[in-house]
Design a protein around this motif. Structure first.
Motif, PDB file in Angstrom:
ATOM      1  N   ILE A 266      64.615 -43.135 -58.126  1.00 30.66           N
ATOM      2  CA  ILE A 266      65.269 -42.787 -59.226  1.00 30.66           C
ATOM      3  C   ILE A 266      66.311 -41.956 -58.779  1.00 30.66           C
ATOM      4  O   ILE A 266      66.198 -41.290 -57.936  1.00 30.66           O
ATOM      5  CB  ILE A 266      64.181 -42.053 -60.221  1.00 30.66           C
ATOM      6  N   THR A 267      67.409 -41.694 -59.530  1.00 26.66           N
ATOM      7  CA  THR A 267      68.475 -40.842 -59.223  1.00 26.66           C
ATOM      8  C   THR A 267      68.191 -39.595 -59.570  1.00 26.66           C
ATOM      9  O   THR A 267      67.207 -39.087 -60.308  1.00 26.66           O
ATOM     10  CB  THR A 267      69.829 -41.181 -60.098  1.00 26.66           C
ATOM     11  N   LYS A 268      68.773 -38.446 -58.848  1.00 26.65           N
ATOM     12  CA  LYS A 268      68.420 -37.085 -59.155  1.00 26.65           C
ATOM     13  C   LYS A 268      68.702 -36.652 -60.448  1.00 26.65           C
ATOM     14  O   LYS A 268      67.797 -36.027 -61.057  1.00 26.65           O
ATOM     15  CB  LYS A 268      69.253 -36.235 -58.098  1.00 26.65           C
ATOM     16  N   HIS A 273      66.334 -34.770 -65.682  1.00 28.49           N
ATOM     17  CA  HIS A 273      66.595 -35.196 -67.042  1.00 28.49           C
ATOM     18  C   HIS A 273      65.061 -35.192 -67.512  1.00 28.49           C
ATOM     19  O   HIS A 273      64.532 -34.607 -68.522  1.00 28.49           O
ATOM     20  CB  HIS A 273      67.339 -36.242 -67.268  1.00 28.49           C
ATOM     21  N   LEU A 274      64.374 -36.051 -66.679  1.00 26.33           N
ATOM     22  CA  LEU A 274      62.865 -36.164 -67.184  1.00 26.33           C
ATOM     23  C   LEU A 274      62.048 -35.031 -67.207  1.00 26.33           C
ATOM     24  O   LEU A 274      61.138 -34.872 -68.084  1.00 26.33           O
ATOM     25  CB  LEU A 274      62.248 -37.290 -66.129  1.00 26.33           C
ATOM     26  N   LEU A 275      62.337 -34.177 -66.338  1.00 22.14           N
ATOM     27  CA  LEU A 275      61.732 -32.882 -66.157  1.00 22.14           C
ATOM     28  C   LEU A 275      61.946 -31.790 -67.536  1.00 22.14           C
ATOM     29  O   LEU A 275      60.924 -31.310 -68.014  1.00 22.14           O
ATOM     30  CB  LEU A 275      61.998 -31.923 -64.811  1.00 22.14           C
ATOM     31  N   LEU A 290      56.026 -42.187 -62.520  1.00 18.36           N
ATOM     32  CA  LEU A 290      57.047 -42.789 -61.470  1.00 18.36           C
ATOM     33  C   LEU A 290      56.358 -43.437 -60.513  1.00 18.36           C
ATOM     34  O   LEU A 290      56.900 -44.593 -60.126  1.00 18.36           O
ATOM     35  CB  LEU A 290      58.364 -41.767 -61.024  1.00 18.36           C
ATOM     36  N   THR A 291      55.179 -43.139 -59.931  1.00 15.40           N
ATOM     37  CA  THR A 291      54.788 -43.543 -58.868  1.00 15.40           C
ATOM     38  C   THR A 291      53.386 -44.156 -59.154  1.00 15.40           C
ATOM     39  O   THR A 291      53.055 -45.252 -59.990  1.00 15.40           O
ATOM     40  CB  THR A 291      54.702 -42.794 -57.694  1.00 15.40           C
ATOM     41  N   TYR A 322      62.654 -32.890 -55.552  1.00 17.46           N
ATOM     42  CA  TYR A 322      63.442 -34.355 -55.447  1.00 17.46           C
ATOM     43  C   TYR A 322      63.758 -34.738 -54.104  1.00 17.46           C
ATOM     44  O   TYR A 322      63.407 -35.701 -53.686  1.00 17.46           O
ATOM     45  CB  TYR A 322      64.796 -33.961 -56.400  1.00 17.46           C
ATOM     46  N   GLU A 323      64.211 -33.590 -53.393  1.00 16.60           N
ATOM     47  CA  GLU A 323      64.456 -33.746 -51.928  1.00 16.60           C
ATOM     48  C   GLU A 323      63.199 -34.250 -51.205  1.00 16.60           C
ATOM     49  O   GLU A 323      63.209 -35.253 -50.303  1.00 16.60           O
ATOM     50  CB  GLU A 323      64.973 -32.375 -51.335  1.00 16.60           C
TER      51      GLU A 323
END
Ligand code: FAD
Length: 404
Positions: A266-268, A273-275, A290-291, A322-323
């Motif tokens: 997923i892009t950053k 945005h989801l958070l 997501l997983t 995210y990283e």
């Protein structure tokens, strides 16, 4: 006893070679250690044999290793994946396409492939349970010594495979013969296999799969996309198989191999945005969606990631997580042994062979084909095709000597 051709090894390459020679009524002897022919072929594709794939010669070459591309050009153009499909179809074993690129027999039986290849003419003799021990030039011919007899022959085709799965008879003998003849070789090494990592042992993620994961080998340009599987002590699955050879080289040369895995596709921007969409939830619950729940809970506990509601965390923490998830580092300790790898790299150096015939440059009349040659591809029908194409070239060149 004198022969026109002795083929050492009745595997994919040796059997295709004898089949191609069978229209010429030559005195051919196939010698194999085993009591059956094609012992490894019967295991391939989980007993279903992924014979070839749908790639054009150009596409096929692009997908095999760097230095080998040029060498393999003539072979794959002479006997292509399309030729493999037609070869079996015209002999009563049609193939079907799976996963949009792999060909298997419609019957799902590797044995049907072996049966086609073992059909031969009356002149061809097969010796089972006989081990070739020595090959050397003898006047204008070659002398082949086995544990049972001594033979003379005009041509020798070495199709003895690699060191992968020695229980199938492939015990690396081709390299011993080559070395005795002062032909340059690269020692066999594992390719297309799983890897071990101590840090994975602590995570208890055994059996967990990540579909279409992006994985790169740090400090190299090697990256692959494909399904990833966690084992109890490391990583496996197609994406790891493809990288295993490079991981092996990295460990051998740099004593280090670190993989970077993108665990969330997923892009950053989308992630952040989801958070923001669910401030009362935890990041762990978003990652679980997501997983998987198991992966998320494992990662958040093992790496002490914040478990507070999203609204209580700083934006910088979102970036850090995210990283972490998209650049998840795994320190690899070891690649599976070459004897357990599906394929071996290494073999007779390609510069020792004529690329249009597979004949030794030093010894006219001597040929190396199949996995004994330093030539291999990823999983997906590449390696059996390489065995067939190189066998085809050698057989045709031998037959040319008897034309006219
Ligand atoms: C489990 C497994 C699954 C695989 N699945 C696939 C797949 O689905 N598709 C694909 O493309 N590739 C697959 N591969 C790889 C593929 O099987 C090999 O690349 C291919 O079989 C190599 O063919 P070869 O003829 O060179 O060697 P081999 O098939 O290994 O044959 C060598 C033969 O030589 C004989 N031999 C060796 N030394 C001597 C000696 N001194 N005297 C007499 N005989 C000797 C051996 O007994 C053996 O029969 C798989 C490999 C494994 C291990």
């Amino acid at each position: 006893m004198n022969y026109d051709v002795i083929i050492v090894g009745g595997g994919a390459a040796g059997l295709m070679c004898q089949h191609q020679l069978s229209d010429k009524h030559l005195k051919v002897l196939v010698i194999d250690k085993n009591s059956i022919l094609g012992k490894k072929l019967l295991l391939t594709g989980n007993g279903r044999c992924n014979v070839t794939n749908r790639y054009s010669p150009q596409e096929f070459i692009e997908r095999i290793g760097g230095e080998q591309k040029k060498f393999f050009y003539k072979a794959i153009h002479s006997f292509s994946t399309e030729d493999v499909v037609n070869f079996f179809k015209t002999r009563g074993v049609p193939l079907k396409l799976e996963n949009d690129f792999q060909y298997f027999p419609v019957s799902n039986k590797a044995k049907d492939i072996v049966d086609v290849l073992t059909k031969t003419n009356e002149e061809t003799i097969i010796h089972y349970e006989e081990v070739v021990q020595d090959i050397k030039p003898h006047q204008t011919q070659f002398q082949v010594v086995t544990n049972k007899k001594r033979y003379l022959t005009k041509h020798v085709v070495i199709a003895s495979g690699s060191s992968s799965f020695p229980k199938t008879g492939s015990t690396g003998d081709g390299l011993i013969f080559a070395k005795e003849l002062k032909i340059e070789t690269v020692p066999f090494y594992p390719a297309e296999t799983k890897v071990y990592a101590k840090m994975i042992e602590k995570l208890s993620l055994q059996g967990l799969q990540i579909p279409n994961a992006s994985v790169s080998l740090l400090q190299t340009k090697h990256r692959q996309k494909g399904d990833l599987l966690f084992t109890h002590n490391g990583l496996s699955g197609p994406v790891i198989y493809h990288l295993s050879e490079e991981i092996y080289h990295s460990l051998a040369h740099n004593h280090k191999a670190v993989l970077s895995i993108n665990l969330i596709n997923i892009t950053k921007d989308k992630f952040i945005h989801l958070l923001y969409e669910s401030p009362a939830k935890t990041i762990e619950s978003i990652v679980a969606k997501l997983t998987s729940k198991r992966l998320a809970s494992n990662l958040f506990s093992s790496f002490q990631l914040p478990k507070k509601p999203i609204q209580d965390l700083k934006h910088e923490t979102f970036n850090q997580i995210y990283e972490f998830l998209t650049n998840f580092h795994v320190d690899i300790d070891k690649v599976e042994d070459k004897t357990l790898a599906y394929v071996n790299g290494g073999g007779v150096k390609t510069k020792e062979l004529h690329p249009s015939t597979m004949e030794s440059k030093k010894y006219p009349g001597l040929y190396f084909i199949g996995e004994t040659v330093d030539l291999h591809g990823p999983i997906g029908g590449y390696n059996i095709t390489i065995a067939f194409s190189t066998a085809y070239l050698a057989a045709n060149h031998i037959k040319e000597n008897y034309d006219a």
